[in-house]
Design an enzyme around this catalytic site. Structure first.
Site, short mmCIF file in Angstrom:
data_model
loop_
_atom_site.label_atom_id
_atom_site.label_comp_id
_atom_site.label_asym_id
_atom_site.label_seq_id
_atom_site.Cartn_x
_atom_site.Cartn_y
_atom_site.Cartn_z
N ASP A 145 -7.57 -2.04 2.23
CA ASP A 145 -6.14 -1.70 2.09
C ASP A 145 -5.57 -2.84 1.23
O ASP A 145 -6.34 -3.52 0.51
CB ASP A 145 -5.47 -1.60 3.47
N LYS A 178 -6.24 0.85 12.37
CA LYS A 178 -5.83 -0.01 11.25
C LYS A 178 -5.97 -1.45 11.72
O LYS A 178 -5.90 -1.72 12.92
CB LYS A 178 -4.37 0.27 10.88
P1 NDP Z 1 -3.75 -3.46 -3.53
O1 NDP Z 1 -3.80 -4.72 -2.77
O2 NDP Z 1 -4.88 -3.08 -4.40
O3 NDP Z 1 -2.42 -3.40 -4.41
C1 NDP Z 1 -1.16 -3.49 -3.82
C2 NDP Z 1 -0.12 -3.60 -4.92
O4 NDP Z 1 1.18 -3.51 -4.35
C3 NDP Z 1 -0.19 -4.92 -5.67
O5 NDP Z 1 0.23 -4.71 -6.99
C4 NDP Z 1 0.81 -5.78 -4.90
O6 NDP Z 1 1.37 -6.83 -5.66
C5 NDP Z 1 1.87 -4.76 -4.56
N1 NDP Z 1 2.55 -5.17 -3.32
C6 NDP Z 1 1.98 -5.38 -2.11
N2 NDP Z 1 2.89 -5.76 -1.21
C7 NDP Z 1 4.05 -5.80 -1.87
C8 NDP Z 1 5.36 -6.13 -1.49
N3 NDP Z 1 5.66 -6.50 -0.22
N4 NDP Z 1 6.33 -6.04 -2.44
C9 NDP Z 1 6.02 -5.64 -3.70
N5 NDP Z 1 4.79 -5.34 -4.13
C10 NDP Z 1 3.83 -5.42 -3.22
O7 NDP Z 1 -3.48 -2.31 -2.43
P2 NDP Z 1 -3.72 -0.75 -2.54
O8 NDP Z 1 -3.46 -0.27 -3.91
O9 NDP Z 1 -5.01 -0.44 -1.89
O10 NDP Z 1 -2.59 -0.20 -1.55
C11 NDP Z 1 -1.27 0.16 -1.99
C12 NDP Z 1 -0.63 1.07 -0.97
O11 NDP Z 1 -1.42 2.25 -0.80
C13 NDP Z 1 -0.47 0.48 0.44
O12 NDP Z 1 0.69 1.01 1.04
C14 NDP Z 1 -1.69 1.04 1.16
O13 NDP Z 1 -1.52 1.07 2.57
C15 NDP Z 1 -1.75 2.43 0.56
N6 NDP Z 1 -3.03 3.11 0.68
C16 NDP Z 1 -4.17 2.59 0.13
C17 NDP Z 1 -5.36 3.26 0.20
C18 NDP Z 1 -6.59 2.78 -0.47
O14 NDP Z 1 -7.57 3.55 -0.50
N7 NDP Z 1 -6.62 1.61 -1.04
C19 NDP Z 1 -5.46 4.54 0.95
C20 NDP Z 1 -4.19 5.06 1.40
C21 NDP Z 1 -3.04 4.35 1.28
P3 NDP Z 1 0.86 -8.34 -5.43
O15 NDP Z 1 -0.46 -8.41 -6.12
O16 NDP Z 1 1.90 -9.18 -6.05
O17 NDP Z 1 0.76 -8.54 -3.94
#
Ligand code: NDP
Length: 449
Positions: free
Chosen positions: A162, A122
Site C-alpha cells: 500500500d 490491513k
Molecule cells: P504509493 O506509496 O505508491 O503512492 C502514494 C502517492 O500518494 C505518492 O505520490 C504520495 O506522495 C502521495 N501521498 C501519500 N500520502 C499523501 C498525503 N497525506 N498527502 C498528499 N499526498 C500523499 O501508494 P499507492 O499508489 O499504492 O496508493 C495510493 C492510494 O491507493 C492509497 O489510498 C492506497 O490505499 C490506495 N490503493 C492502493 C492499492 C495498490 O494496489 N497499491 C490498491 C487499492 C488502493 P509522497 O511520495 O510525497 O508521500
C-alpha cells in the site's frame, strides 16, 4: 443505525476515519436491514464493525548512524467470513489505528466484490520510508516481520503493499518470513516476478480503475477518447492509471506528491510518464523535478493553509483521485463540478470526504467509490495467490483479461444492487450493499464465531 454508530464512537472516540467509513456503509445498507430483520436480530452490524483481531507491536530498528529507532506496527484482522484476511501494509507517518481500521473495514467489502475468496485486513506502521537508505528500510522490514510472521500465513492472512510499501519492501518482508518459517509460500502478494509475483499486479489497481471508469462511461455511450483527466498522486496507482488513460486516448494534465502538484496542459504522454516512473520508483525523487525536464508544465507547492486543493481546480472531464484519504473536500468537489468534471473514479481509498460525495450524488455525475473502482489490485493479488497455489504463472494477457472481466462484473454488481434497493446509478450504495450482503450471509452461515 444511529445507535450502533454512537456505540462505536463512544467506544473509540478518536477514530474519526473509522467512524467516517462505517457511517457511509451504515447509511447505504439501511434498506437491506429493513428488508432482512434477521440481520438486526443477529447483531451483524455490531459484529462486522469489530475487528476479529487487532495486533499492535513494537518495531525497534537501528538507523545508519547506529541510533536505535522505535516505530509502532499494526495488523487489523477484520473479517475472515469469506476467506483468509487480505489487505495491504502501509508505511507512512500518518498511520494510526483509526486509519488502518477504516482501511480494513473498506477492504472487507472490496474483497467481497471481487468474487474471490478473500477476507479483509490491513496493517502497517508509522515508519516513513522517505529519505531512508535501502539498508535502513531493510532493517525496519526485518524487525517488522519478526513479529508479524507469527500472525500471518498463506491460509490465514496474506498482506500486500500500500502507500510506502512497494516491491522493495515486499522483498525484504518476504525474505524475513521465509527465513523464520523455513517455508517458501505465497504469504505476501505484490512479489517480484522472478520469485512468485504475478504479471500485471503492479499495473492492476490503476488499470482496474480506468477499466471501471470506461464501464461507467459506456452506460452513457461515451469513452475516454479525447477526455481531459486530473490524476492525483504519483505512486503505483497513479502511474498505471495514467498509462491506461493514455492508451485509451485520454489526456492527463496533473500528478502530485505530498509536496505539491504539476499541471501540464499539453498532457503527460508516454515519454513523460516513463520519466515520472524513473523519478519515483528508482530515483525516489520529488514531483517538482518534473518541471526541470518539462518546462511547459507548472509546479504548485502544497499549501495546507488553503481551504481547497488547487489540483482539483482545472478544466477537465474526469478526475481520478489516487493519492490518499480525504483529498477531495466540499470546496474541491464544488470546484470539480464548476470545471465541468462529469466522472470521479477513486483510485485511492476514501479520497472523497462525505460532503464531497453528497455533491457528486446530488449532481448525478458518474461517481465510483474506491472499494469498487480500486478493487483491481486486490483482485490480481487474489490471482497471484491462485498462481502460487498451483506453482505456475499465467501470461500477462490472461491476467489482464481476467482483471477486465472482474472490473466489468463489479461494475454490473454495483448497478444491479443499487437498482434492487431503489437507488439506480448510485455506485456507492450498490458497492456497499453488494459487499455487505455477501459477507453477512457468510457470517450467519458460520454461526456465532
Ligand atoms: P504509493 O506509496 O505508491 O503512492 C502514494 C502517492 O500518494 C505518492 O505520490 C504520495 O506522495 C502521495 N501521498 C501519500 N500520502 C499523501 C498525503 N497525506 N498527502 C498528499 N499526498 C500523499 O501508494 P499507492 O499508489 O499504492 O496508493 C495510493 C492510494 O491507493 C492509497 O489510498 C492506497 O490505499 C490506495 N490503493 C492502493 C492499492 C495498490 O494496489 N497499491 C490498491 C487499492 C488502493 P509522497 O511520495 O510525497 O508521500
Amino acid at each position: 443505525m444511529t445507535d450502533i454508530l454512537k456505540l462505536i464512537k463512544d467506544k473509540d472516540p478518536v477514530e474519526k476515519e473509522f467512524h467516517q467509513a462505517v457511517e457511509e456503509v451504515l447509511v447505504s445498507v439501511q434498506p437491506v436491514l429493513d428488508r432482512n430483520p434477521q440481520y438486526r436480530q443477529e447483531a451483524v452490524l455490531e459484529r462486522i464493525t469489530e475487528p476479529e483481531r487487532t495486533i499492535i507491536f513494537r518495531v525497534p530498528w537501528m538507523d545508519d548512524q547506529g541510533q536505535v529507532q522505535v516505530n509502532r506496527g499494526f495488523r487489523i484482522q477484520m473479517n475472515s467470513a469469506i476467506g483468509p484476511y487480505k489487505g495491504g501494509l502501509r508505511f507512512h507517518p500518518s498511520v494510526t489505528l483509526s486509519i488502518l481500521k477504516f482501511l480494513a473495514f473498506e477492504q472487507v467489502f472490496k474483497n467481497a466484490l471481487t468474487t474471490l475468496a478473500m477476507g479483509g485486513g490491513k496493517g502497517g506502521s508509522d515508519f516513513d520510508p522517505k529519505g531512508k537508505s535501502d539498508n535502513e528500510v531493510m532493517r525496519f522490514c526485518q524487525s517488522f516481520m519478526t513479529e508479524l510472521f507469527r500472525h500471518i500465513g498463506p491460509n490465514t492472512d496474506v498482506p500486500a503493499g500500500d502507500i510506502g510499501v512497494g516491491a522493495r519492501e515486499i522483498g525484504y518482508l518476504f525474505g524475513t518470513y521465509k527465513k523464520l518459517h523455513n517455508e517458501f509460500t505465497g504469504v505476501l502478494t505484490g512479489k517480484s516476478l522472478g520469485w512468485g509475483g504475478s504479471l500485471i499486479r503492479p499495473e492492476a489497481t490503476g488499470y482496474g480503475s480506468v477499466y471501471f471508469a470506461a464501464e461507467m462511461l459506456a452506460t452513457k455511450n461515451e469513452t475516454l477518447e479525447g477526455k481531459t483527466c486530473l490524476v492525483s498522486g504519483a505512486g503505483n496507482v497513479s502511474q498505471y492509471t495514467v498509462e491506461k488513460i493514455i492508451e485509451l486516448g485520454g489526456k492527463v494534465v496533473t500528478l502530485s506528491d505530498s509536496s505539491g502538484y504539476i499541471y501540464d496542459e499539453e498532457g503527460i504522454d508516454s515519454g513523460k510518464l516513463d520519466f515520472v516512473k524513473r523519478l519515483k520508483n528508482i530515483k525516489r525523487g520529488r514531483m517538482h523535478e518534473y518541471i526541470d525536464k518539462y518546462s511547459e508544465a507548472v509546479y504548485t507547492e502544497a499549501d495546507s493553509s488553503l481551504d481547497h486543493n488547487p489540483l482539483w481546480d482545472h478544466k477537465a472531464d474526469c478526475a481520478f483521485p489516487s493519492a490518499t484519504e480525504n483529498e477531495i473536500n466540499q470546496k474541491d468537489a464544488t470546484n470539480l463540478m464548476n470545471n465541468g468534471v462529469k466522472l470521479v473514479c477513486e483510485g485511492a481509498n476514501m479520497p472523497s470526504a462525505p460532503e464531497a460525495i453528497n455533491i457528486f450524488l446530488d449532481k448525478k455525475i458518474l461517481y465510483a467509490p474506491g472499494k469498487a473502482s480500486n478493487a483491481g489490485g486486490v483482485a490480481v493479488s487474489g490471482l497471484e495467490m491462485a498462481q502460487n497455489s498451483m506453482r505456475l504463472s499465467w501470461p500477462a494477457e490472461e491476467v489482464d483479461q481476467r482483471l477486465k472481466i472482474i472490473m466489468k462484473n463489479i461494475h454490473q454488481t454495483c448497478l444491479d444492487a443499487a437498482s434492487e434497493y431503489g437507488t439506480p446509478g448510485n455506485y456507492m450504495a450498490g458497492a456497499n450493499i453488494a459487499g455487505f450482503t455477501k459477507v453477512v450471509n457468510a457470517m450467519l452461515d458460520q454461526g456465532l464465531v
